[in-house]
Structure formats: C-alpha cells, structure tokens
Design a protein around this motif. Sequence first.
Motif, PDB file in Angstrom:
ATOM      1  N   LEU A 365      88.296  20.131  60.009  1.00 53.98           N
ATOM      2  CA  LEU A 365      88.194  20.600  58.629  1.00 53.98           C
ATOM      3  C   LEU A 365      86.801  20.266  58.117  1.00 53.98           C
ATOM      4  N   THR A 366      86.090  21.280  57.667  1.00 55.74           N
ATOM      5  CA  THR A 366      84.809  21.058  57.001  1.00 55.74           C
ATOM      6  C   THR A 366      84.944  21.554  55.567  1.00 55.74           C
ATOM      7  N   THR A 367      84.384  20.811  54.628  1.00 56.58           N
ATOM      8  CA  THR A 367      84.633  21.091  53.213  1.00 56.58           C
ATOM      9  C   THR A 367      83.322  21.161  52.439  1.00 56.58           C
ATOM     10  N   GLY A 368      83.443  21.621  51.194  1.00 56.27           N
ATOM     11  CA  GLY A 368      82.344  21.455  50.251  1.00 56.27           C
ATOM     12  C   GLY A 368      81.413  22.626  50.082  1.00 56.27           C
ATOM     13  N   ASN A 370      80.006  26.221  48.821  1.00 52.41           N
ATOM     14  CA  ASN A 370      80.180  26.965  47.581  1.00 52.41           C
ATOM     15  C   ASN A 370      80.384  28.445  47.877  1.00 52.41           C
ATOM     16  N   LEU A 371      81.313  29.058  47.181  1.00 53.09           N
ATOM     17  CA  LEU A 371      81.411  30.514  47.205  1.00 53.09           C
ATOM     18  C   LEU A 371      80.241  31.080  46.406  1.00 53.09           C
ATOM     19  N   LEU A 372      79.776  32.262  46.749  1.00 52.62           N
ATOM     20  CA  LEU A 372      78.583  32.819  46.108  1.00 52.62           C
ATOM     21  C   LEU A 372      78.754  33.012  44.610  1.00 52.62           C
ATOM     22  N   CYS A 373      79.979  33.194  44.167  1.00 54.22           N
ATOM     23  CA  CYS A 373      80.198  33.462  42.738  1.00 54.22           C
ATOM     24  C   CYS A 373      80.374  32.192  41.920  1.00 54.22           C
ATOM     25  N   TYR A 374      80.458  31.038  42.574  1.00 50.49           N
ATOM     26  CA  TYR A 374      80.670  29.779  41.855  1.00 50.49           C
ATOM     27  C   TYR A 374      79.655  28.732  42.311  1.00 50.49           C
ATOM     28  N   LEU A 375      79.512  27.691  41.512  1.00 49.82           N
ATOM     29  CA  LEU A 375      78.723  26.523  41.895  1.00 49.82           C
ATOM     30  C   LEU A 375      79.566  25.291  41.617  1.00 49.82           C
ATOM     31  N   HIS A 376      80.012  24.631  42.707  1.00 55.59           N
ATOM     32  CA  HIS A 376      80.970  23.532  42.574  1.00 55.59           C
ATOM     33  C   HIS A 376      82.196  24.055  41.803  1.00 55.59           C
ATOM     34  N   TRP A 377      82.521  23.410  40.678  1.00 56.60           N
ATOM     35  CA  TRP A 377      83.653  23.900  39.869  1.00 56.60           C
ATOM     36  C   TRP A 377      83.227  25.008  38.918  1.00 56.60           C
ATOM     37  N   PRO A 439      86.306  25.762  50.610  1.00 58.27           N
ATOM     38  CA  PRO A 439      85.290  25.574  49.565  1.00 58.27           C
ATOM     39  C   PRO A 439      85.765  24.562  48.525  1.00 58.27           C
ATOM     40  N   GLN A 440      84.817  23.994  47.816  1.00 60.52           N
ATOM     41  CA  GLN A 440      85.151  22.996  46.804  1.00 60.52           C
ATOM     42  C   GLN A 440      85.385  23.646  45.443  1.00 60.52           C
ATOM     43  N   GLY A 441      85.982  22.877  44.548  1.00 64.05           N
ATOM     44  CA  GLY A 441      86.011  23.264  43.146  1.00 64.05           C
ATOM     45  C   GLY A 441      87.293  23.865  42.611  1.00 64.05           C
ATOM     46  N   TRP A 442      88.312  24.065  43.474  1.00 59.21           N
ATOM     47  CA  TRP A 442      89.564  24.649  42.982  1.00 59.21           C
ATOM     48  C   TRP A 442      90.444  23.547  42.402  1.00 59.21           C
ATOM     49  N   GLU A 443      90.773  23.660  41.122  1.00 59.22           N
ATOM     50  CA  GLU A 443      91.650  22.657  40.509  1.00 59.22           C
ATOM     51  C   GLU A 443      93.057  22.724  41.088  1.00 59.22           C
ATOM     52  N   VAL A 447      90.304  20.425  47.463  1.00 57.70           N
ATOM     53  CA  VAL A 447      90.117  20.001  48.850  1.00 57.70           C
ATOM     54  C   VAL A 447      89.944  18.491  48.959  1.00 57.70           C
ATOM     55  N   ASN A 448      89.501  17.842  47.892  1.00 55.74           N
ATOM     56  CA  ASN A 448      89.315  16.390  47.973  1.00 55.74           C
ATOM     57  C   ASN A 448      90.611  15.608  47.839  1.00 55.74           C
TER      58      ASN A 448
END
Length: 475
Positions: A365-368, A370-377, A439-443, A447-448
């Motif tokens: 599993l690799t995490t973190g 960013n999707l192109l449309c978002y930055l972090h959260w 990807p990170q940032g989904w409430e 992923v964390n």
Amino acid sequence: MKADYHLAIKPGRDEILILNMLHVIFREELWDKEFTAKWVHGFHRFFQTVQQDRFSPEHGQELTGIQPDLVRQVARSYAQTKPASIFTGNGLEHHSFGVSTMRLLAILKAITGNLDVPGGDLFTPRPGLRDMTMPLPEPSVPPLGSDRFPLFCQLRKEAHAMCLPEAILEERPYPIKGMIIVGGNPSLEWPNSSVIRKALRKLEFLMVIDVVRSPDCQYASVVLPACTFLERDEHRINVYQNLACITLRQKVIDPVHGLADQLIWVELAKRMGFADYFPWENIQEGINDLLSPLNLSFKSLSDQGGVYEYEERRYKKYESQGFRTPTGKVEIESERLKSEGYDPFPIRDNALHPVRYSDKFPLFLTTGGNLLCYLHWQYRYIPKLKKIASDPMFEVHPRTALQYGIADGETAEVQTTRGKIRLKAHLTSRIRPDTIHIPQGWEEANVNELTGMEGVDPLSGFPNLKSLRCRIQKI
C-alpha cells in the motif's frame, strides 16, 4: 512529453535501485573522476563495496522488480548525459529508511559531477533577511522529539511534529495543553488518525486558523478565518525553484472575511502581552523590517516590478567556499553522523534483505498522492471539482482486481494492521500488480486510518507512508 524510461519499482526499494545504478557506473568507469578525487570524502571504501556482485542489477532484480538491462540503460544514460539533474518530491523520505535513500541519491549526483553546474542540481543560497525570531526568549523546555530524533531537531531547529500526539496523551516529557493549527488537518494528514483525533480532543484549548471550515475545526475551541492570497500582501522566497530572488505578491482586493495570517499573529501577540516582539501595525511594516538588511522596502520592491534578484547565478560555488560539511567536501562517510554516534557509512547492514511476504497482507500500500483536482484535503468543497472525483477510490492493477473479483467502480475494503476503510476501485495498468495506491484527503475514507508510526526513519523520524502491507476484499 513522455518519459524514455519508466521504472515501476517495488515500494520501499529505491535505495537498492540507486546502489544497482552506482554498481554499473563504477564497473564501467562512468563516474566523474576529477570531481570525485578532489571533492568527495570517503570514496574508496564505498567504491570497493558497491562494486561487489551483490549490488549488481541482476542481484537487485528480486528486490526492486526491475529488469537488469533496464537498470543498466538508465545508469548509463544518467552518467553519460552532461549535465543531468534529478528532481524528487517528498515520497522518498516517507519510507522506513528514507534518509539512507536520500544520502545515496546525493552520492549519485555527486560522483557523476552534477552538483551546482549549469543544468545540474543547483545550490541556491537564501537571502539575508532579518531573523524575526532573534529577540524572542529561548524556550524553557527542550523541543519535543529531541530525545528520539536529536539530529532532526538540531538541524531543523524545531520540535518533531510526529512526537506531539504521544506528548499530549501521555503528558511526557511535559504536558501539552494548547495548540494552534494553521492551514492543516492533522487528523487527516498525519499517520494513525484515531490517535490524532484522541489527542486533539484531550487539549484544553485548540485554535484553528484557515480560509475554509476544515475538518479539524470540529475539535477547535476557536476558529479564526484567514483571508486568501488575493486579499493579502506577502513576500516570497523562491529557493525551492532555484531562483535567487525575492518576489512580492500584492493583494487584489481588501479582505472580505477574516485577516491576513501575518496580522492574526500580530494581534494575538499584542493581546498576550508580547507587543514588543511584534511591533508592526500592518503587513507592509513587517515586510520592511524583514527586507531592511538588503536596503529594500515594500515600496522599493513594488516599484521595481515586485522582483529582486539578491544574487547573480554562480556555479561551482564549492570551489571557493567548499561544501557545508566538516570536511568541506561531499561526505560519503558522514563526519556529523559519526560525531553523534551513528554509523557514518551510507549503506545499511540489512539494506539487501528481502521484504518479508505476508499471506495475511500480500499487497503493498502506497499512500498520500494528490488527485489533480485536489490538494491534500482542499477543494473537495467545490462542486465542479467534486464532479471530477466524487468518491473515495483506490488504484489497483486490472490483473489484481480480477484475482480478487473486483470490477472497476465496485466498493472494496482495504485493511492493514492498523484498521480498514472502504473505497471504490479504480482499475489502471499504470500501477504495479502487487501494489495499490490510495490518495489522501478523503474524510469518509481516510487513508491514515491505515497508517501508523511503526517503522519510522531512525534519523528523521518520518513515518512510512509509502510501503505498507495491506489486503483487499470485495464487499
């Protein structure tokens, strides 16, 4: 533009790939002998070690997953291209031995003669701004983490953020009662989210400063609205872009809601009795103070178009001033590490040990990312962007998805030793079959929840977020 080579490496094996490339460069005598002889400290032992067969691409294939011929082609291409540069993000640091990997990468750049030359990896000095922290009294307690990660705290001159949750919860080495979060979301962005949330709830006082109502606002005692970059004046230092210039970004409109970040800190300081240390009445006064050693001001910088080049580009600065090391050279064997009681040699004793396979958690599993449309959260609250990527997803190879009976867009459960979350599968052949990426940032699918502080780098204290073990299951 498309890459000539794509090396789909097994997560966490970057140091092996670099050693394999160095093996080829040494065996084929492709290194810069003149630069290395004059400017590299500790080369002989390293050279003799890396030439050994155990560091060959053939021996490394099982560990890296990369064909030996491809490694040899890339090594030759890099060593024979003059000049050449290597650009990295922060992914290499987020493994259990990221510092070791970064040291080997620096050695690769050095022995090929690519340091501080036109088109190579440049050293850009910082401008001589006034240090606004100089009048402040010294802290009465040691920085958090200075006992576990002393070098990090010494070199960065700061506490270690990853030690904060434990200090809050266990009140060791001293109690932490209050905290300010500025433009961040530790409960989403830091490893082991459940512990982070518990720590935030335990604080007696938590203040959040942000442009929008961020997820961590729910734990806050006070939320202060900041304004956007369009509503504030600020100076910029561009060292990360290798530009020896100071730039000025001037506001377009007056703040509609909130205050500029700089003024929030000034107003807080005044109300807490620290006005003497924060004497500025507005942002322009503060910028004038910062720029004063350069005989610049907000107005003079603005009058010259908002760009000031504080130093003309100079190459090979080491020829006149050496490198910033005890020996004045690129140190393969680090004298600083040696003096602090660490092994100065850059190759770990167990670097070539294979990754232990787990029937229970067979995938990486690799995490973190960013999707192109978002930055972090950020920006998930913008409807048009939300349409581009509306649901939490993980990337998985089609062959792997077939093995687990998961179709594109179907919901699956991803589990590590830390926890489990549910997301939709996005099938892509651009990922290794033995690896998935979240990807990170989904409430709603953080992923964390799956990450922790196990296996942190012993020098930097950075967590392993990029090479965990996991399993997936169709729901």
